[in-house]
Design a protein around this motif. Sequence first.
Motif, PDB file in Angstrom:
ATOM      1  N   PRO A  60       5.967  -9.514 -27.388  1.00 17.18           N
ATOM      2  CA  PRO A  60       7.652  -8.164 -27.644  1.00 17.18           C
ATOM      3  C   PRO A  60       7.368  -7.907 -26.133  1.00 17.18           C
ATOM      4  CG  PRO A  60       5.352  -7.742 -29.223  1.00 17.18           C
ATOM      5  CD  PRO A  60       5.149  -8.919 -28.400  1.00 17.18           C
ATOM      6  N   ARG A  61       5.928  -7.428 -25.234  1.00 14.94           N
ATOM      7  CA  ARG A  61       6.142  -6.781 -24.828  1.00 14.94           C
ATOM      8  C   ARG A  61       5.282  -7.620 -23.540  1.00 14.94           C
ATOM      9  NH1 ARG A  61       3.008  -2.016 -23.722  1.00 14.94           N
ATOM     10  NH2 ARG A  61       2.181  -1.568 -25.068  1.00 14.94           N
ATOM     11  N   PRO A  62       5.445  -8.365 -22.602  1.00 15.45           N
ATOM     12  CA  PRO A  62       4.174  -8.745 -21.423  1.00 15.45           C
ATOM     13  C   PRO A  62       3.327  -7.654 -21.780  1.00 15.45           C
ATOM     14  CG  PRO A  62       5.935  -8.074 -20.127  1.00 15.45           C
ATOM     15  CD  PRO A  62       6.534  -7.317 -21.806  1.00 15.45           C
ATOM     16  N   PRO A  63       1.773  -8.456 -21.511  1.00 17.81           N
ATOM     17  CA  PRO A  63       0.913  -7.748 -21.048  1.00 17.81           C
ATOM     18  C   PRO A  63       0.781  -7.282 -19.474  1.00 17.81           C
ATOM     19  CG  PRO A  63      -0.345  -9.498 -21.611  1.00 17.81           C
ATOM     20  CD  PRO A  63       1.853  -9.543 -21.440  1.00 17.81           C
ATOM     21  N   PRO A  83       7.878 -27.496 -21.833  1.00 12.47           N
ATOM     22  CA  PRO A  83       7.437 -26.490 -21.262  1.00 12.47           C
ATOM     23  C   PRO A  83       6.541 -25.552 -22.588  1.00 12.47           C
ATOM     24  CG  PRO A  83       9.438 -26.218 -23.145  1.00 12.47           C
ATOM     25  CD  PRO A  83       8.379 -27.987 -22.852  1.00 12.47           C
ATOM     26  N   ALA A  84       5.378 -24.715 -22.109  1.00 13.09           N
ATOM     27  CA  ALA A  84       4.163 -24.616 -22.516  1.00 13.09           C
ATOM     28  C   ALA A  84       4.518 -22.671 -23.337  1.00 13.09           C
ATOM     29  CB  ALA A  84       2.943 -24.098 -22.242  1.00 13.09           C
ATOM     30  N   ARG A  85       3.279 -23.243 -24.499  1.00 13.38           N
ATOM     31  CA  ARG A  85       3.827 -21.238 -24.709  1.00 13.38           C
ATOM     32  C   ARG A  85       1.999 -21.190 -24.529  1.00 13.38           C
ATOM     33  NH1 ARG A  85       6.635 -18.095 -28.453  1.00 13.38           N
ATOM     34  NH2 ARG A  85       4.068 -16.872 -30.132  1.00 13.38           N
ATOM     35  N   LEU A  86       2.480 -19.309 -23.753  1.00 13.34           N
ATOM     36  CA  LEU A  86       1.153 -19.706 -23.745  1.00 13.34           C
ATOM     37  C   LEU A  86       0.795 -17.911 -23.684  1.00 13.34           C
ATOM     38  CD1 LEU A  86      -1.153 -19.596 -21.293  1.00 13.34           C
ATOM     39  CD2 LEU A  86       0.380 -18.505 -19.654  1.00 13.34           C
ATOM     40  N   ARG A  87       0.113 -18.018 -24.790  1.00 14.67           N
ATOM     41  CA  ARG A  87       0.050 -16.652 -26.357  1.00 14.67           C
ATOM     42  C   ARG A  87      -1.075 -16.193 -24.913  1.00 14.67           C
ATOM     43  NH1 ARG A  87      -1.869 -19.938 -30.975  1.00 14.67           N
ATOM     44  NH2 ARG A  87      -3.199 -20.982 -29.645  1.00 14.67           N
ATOM     45  N   PHE A  88      -1.188 -14.645 -25.919  1.00 17.92           N
ATOM     46  CA  PHE A  88      -1.858 -13.846 -25.015  1.00 17.92           C
ATOM     47  C   PHE A  88      -2.360 -12.430 -26.311  1.00 17.92           C
ATOM     48  CE2 PHE A  88       0.606 -14.542 -21.744  1.00 17.92           C
ATOM     49  CZ  PHE A  88      -0.718 -14.563 -20.223  1.00 17.92           C
ATOM     50  N   TRP A 139      -4.912  -7.731 -33.537  1.00 20.02           N
ATOM     51  CA  TRP A 139      -4.854  -8.084 -32.603  1.00 20.02           C
ATOM     52  C   TRP A 139      -3.385  -7.204 -31.702  1.00 20.02           C
ATOM     53  CZ3 TRP A 139      -8.046 -10.291 -29.711  1.00 20.02           C
ATOM     54  CH2 TRP A 139      -9.870 -10.784 -30.940  1.00 20.02           C
ATOM     55  N   GLU A 140      -3.553  -7.537 -30.491  1.00  9.67           N
ATOM     56  CA  GLU A 140      -1.992  -7.325 -30.603  1.00  9.67           C
ATOM     57  C   GLU A 140      -1.720  -8.903 -29.182  1.00  9.67           C
ATOM     58  OE1 GLU A 140       0.256  -4.116 -26.533  1.00  9.67           O
ATOM     59  OE2 GLU A 140      -2.734  -4.134 -26.742  1.00  9.67           O
ATOM     60  N   ARG A 141      -0.952  -8.797 -29.330  1.00  6.71           N
ATOM     61  CA  ARG A 141      -0.071 -10.088 -29.153  1.00  6.71           C
ATOM     62  C   ARG A 141       0.544 -10.251 -28.211  1.00  6.71           C
ATOM     63  NH1 ARG A 141      -2.947 -14.136 -31.869  1.00  6.71           N
ATOM     64  NH2 ARG A 141      -4.079 -13.284 -33.795  1.00  6.71           N
ATOM     65  N   SER A 142       0.983 -11.090 -27.716  1.00 10.30           N
ATOM     66  CA  SER A 142       2.298 -11.130 -26.612  1.00 10.30           C
ATOM     67  C   SER A 142       1.517 -12.974 -26.605  1.00 10.30           C
ATOM     68  CB  SER A 142       2.207 -10.574 -25.345  1.00 10.30           C
ATOM     69  OG  SER A 142       3.320 -10.513 -24.972  1.00 10.30           O
ATOM     70  N   GLU A 178      -8.460  -7.932 -19.731  1.00  2.00           N
ATOM     71  CA  GLU A 178      -8.803  -7.425 -21.162  1.00  2.00           C
ATOM     72  C   GLU A 178      -7.689  -8.287 -22.249  1.00  2.00           C
ATOM     73  OE1 GLU A 178      -6.299  -3.334 -21.655  1.00  2.00           O
ATOM     74  OE2 GLU A 178      -7.518  -3.088 -19.531  1.00  2.00           O
ATOM     75  N   TRP A 179      -7.255  -9.046 -21.801  1.00  2.00           N
ATOM     76  CA  TRP A 179      -6.279 -10.169 -22.478  1.00  2.00           C
ATOM     77  C   TRP A 179      -6.601 -11.358 -22.760  1.00  2.00           C
ATOM     78  CZ3 TRP A 179      -2.015  -8.778 -25.170  1.00  2.00           C
ATOM     79  CH2 TRP A 179      -1.061  -7.681 -24.931  1.00  2.00           C
TER      80      TRP A 179
END
Length: 195
Positions: free
Chosen positions: A13-16, A133-138, A146-149, A168-169
């Motif tokens: 929802p919001r990039p690190p 394409p790759a989904r780079l999860r954070f 967990w906060e996720r992006s 941190e991520w």
Amino acid sequence: MASHQLNMFGAEPRPPEGLDYRAHFLSAAEEQDLVRTLRTLPFKPFEFQGFLGNRRTVSFGWNYRFDGSGLKKAEEMPSFLLALRDRAAAFAGLAPEALAHALLIEYQDGAGIGWHRDRPVFDKVVGISLLAPARLRFRRRREEKWERSALIAEPRSAYLIDGPARNEWEHSIPPMDGLRYSITFRNFRFGQEPS
Ligand SMILES: O=C(O)CCC(=O)C(=O)O
Ligand SMILES: [Fe+2]
């Protein structure tokens, strides 16, 4: 998709903080040339403490080994990577020579990478994506949750992982849909440069 879900990074929802992204970092012709060269490289199955990671790697400059031996000198940065490294360095705000380590990864269909932070001897990470394409999860721990992006690393794009995104991520890539290559350049943290 609503604008609060997908911002200009393609991250939601919001990039690190510390994560940056450039679409169209490579032209289609450059991607093709690189892929042609990558196909000739001696990729080896990635092994983490005896566990085979279902992806294959080649390192240049330095090689970080997960068998306990750590950093080892690797083959010199090849000429086909030098111009790319110049651009990666400009993106990261570093001198090209500072990006002393390149890790090339081949993800066959179905390969991915589990949750991790990169080894602490390294500082910034610039990752260039080729083909699928790759989904780079954070994710990062926030009290009980967990906060996720996530960021879609499009073919021919580049990302920079620095600051909190780096320290941190954690990040991971779920099993790929199709063949992908990534070329990641890293510099050493201040005081951690191997001699
Ligand atoms: O393939 C990528 O873009 C990410 C690779 C990665 O996270 C790593 O090698 O530490
Ligand atoms: Fe990583």
